[in-house]
Design an enzyme around this catalytic site. Structure first.
Site, short mmCIF file in Angstrom:
data_model
loop_
_atom_site.label_atom_id
_atom_site.label_comp_id
_atom_site.label_asym_id
_atom_site.label_seq_id
_atom_site.Cartn_x
_atom_site.Cartn_y
_atom_site.Cartn_z
N ARG A 66 -4.67 1.66 -1.22
CA ARG A 66 -4.76 0.29 -0.70
C ARG A 66 -4.61 -0.77 -1.77
O ARG A 66 -5.23 -0.72 -2.83
CB ARG A 66 -6.11 0.09 -0.02
CG ARG A 66 -6.29 -1.29 0.56
CD ARG A 66 -7.58 -1.44 1.31
NE ARG A 66 -7.68 -2.78 1.89
CZ ARG A 66 -8.81 -3.39 2.16
NH1 ARG A 66 -9.96 -2.79 1.93
NH2 ARG A 66 -8.80 -4.59 2.67
N LEU A 67 -3.79 -1.76 -1.44
CA LEU A 67 -3.74 -3.02 -2.16
C LEU A 67 -4.34 -4.04 -1.22
O LEU A 67 -3.78 -4.32 -0.16
CB LEU A 67 -2.31 -3.41 -2.53
CG LEU A 67 -2.14 -4.77 -3.21
CD1 LEU A 67 -2.83 -4.77 -4.57
CD2 LEU A 67 -0.68 -5.11 -3.35
N ASN A 91 0.90 0.43 6.00
CA ASN A 91 1.40 -0.31 4.86
C ASN A 91 2.19 -1.49 5.41
O ASN A 91 3.08 -1.31 6.23
CB ASN A 91 2.32 0.56 3.99
CG ASN A 91 3.00 -0.25 2.90
OD1 ASN A 91 2.44 -1.18 2.35
ND2 ASN A 91 4.25 0.09 2.61
N GLY A 92 1.88 -2.68 4.97
CA GLY A 92 2.65 -3.84 5.39
C GLY A 92 1.77 -5.02 5.73
O GLY A 92 0.63 -5.12 5.30
N GLU A 93 2.37 -5.92 6.51
CA GLU A 93 1.66 -7.12 6.94
C GLU A 93 2.22 -7.55 8.29
O GLU A 93 3.43 -7.61 8.49
CB GLU A 93 1.87 -8.24 5.91
CG GLU A 93 1.11 -9.49 6.21
CD GLU A 93 1.27 -10.57 5.15
OE1 GLU A 93 0.70 -11.66 5.35
OE2 GLU A 93 1.97 -10.34 4.14
N CYS A 101 0.85 -1.18 0.00
CA CYS A 101 0.00 0.00 0.00
C CYS A 101 0.89 1.23 0.00
O CYS A 101 2.11 1.13 -0.08
CB CYS A 101 -0.88 0.01 1.25
SG CYS A 101 -2.00 -1.40 1.38
N ASP A 136 -5.41 -7.33 9.49
CA ASP A 136 -4.29 -7.11 10.39
C ASP A 136 -4.20 -5.63 10.79
O ASP A 136 -3.63 -5.29 11.83
CB ASP A 136 -2.97 -7.62 9.81
CG ASP A 136 -2.59 -7.05 8.45
OD1 ASP A 136 -3.44 -6.41 7.80
OD2 ASP A 136 -1.45 -7.27 8.03
#
Length: 160
Positions: A51-52, A77-79, A2, A102
């Site tokens: 957003r992705l 942004n991230g995981e 993102c 998440d």
């Protein structure tokens, strides 16, 4: 991946140019083609997110994302790889969730553990959380900088 963008004013007389924030954030649209969101408080803060969708595909997980209590907002942004385990721990502490993202786990982790939340995370991230009551902005990136958090400070603003 993102893209996140934000401005926090350092002077109450400084006016944030909302169209410029949008234009700046949309330069990262290739990072997040699924949704765009922007939110702010005049003369204080403006947050934007492209957003992705990967983990939770619903529109409820679009960002900027607000806490259930509406006292916090996050762009992320991230995981967080271990978000399911953290979510279970937070649920045992009384937290309730409206998404399977998440992002919501990250935000509730901050609400529960403040800046210590990052020690719980396994993953890669860059995020900013605004606290409405304290008018503070907490920002973090992962330990190795996989998700970079670029910023600049002037005498009028903090930009990331």
């Amino acid at each position: 991946m993102c893209g996140i963008f934000g401005i926090k004013t350092l002077s109450s007389s400084y006016q944030i140019d909302k169209p410029k924030v949008a234009a700046s954030a949309k330069l990262m649209s290739h990072r997040g083609p699924d949704a765009y969101g922007q939110w702010g408080i005049a003369n204080k803060i403006e947050l934007a997110h492209v957003r992705l969708s990967i983990i939770d595909l619903s529109n409820q997980s679009n960002q900027p994302f607000f806490s259930n209590c509406r006292k916090y907002v996050v762009v992320f942004n991230g995981e967080i790889f271990n978000y399911i385990e953290i979510r279970k721990e937070l649920e045992s502490l009384g937290h309730r969730f409206r998404t399977t993202s998440d992002t919501e786990v990250l935000l509730n982790s901050y609400i529960e553990w403040c800046d210590k939340c990052v020690s719980k995370f396994n993953g890669d991230w860059a995020f900013a959380i605004y606290n409405f009551n304290e008018e503070t902005l907490f920002c973090s990136r992962d330990r190795f900088g996989v998700k970079p958090f670029n910023y600049a400070v002037t005498n009028k603003e903090f930009v990331f």
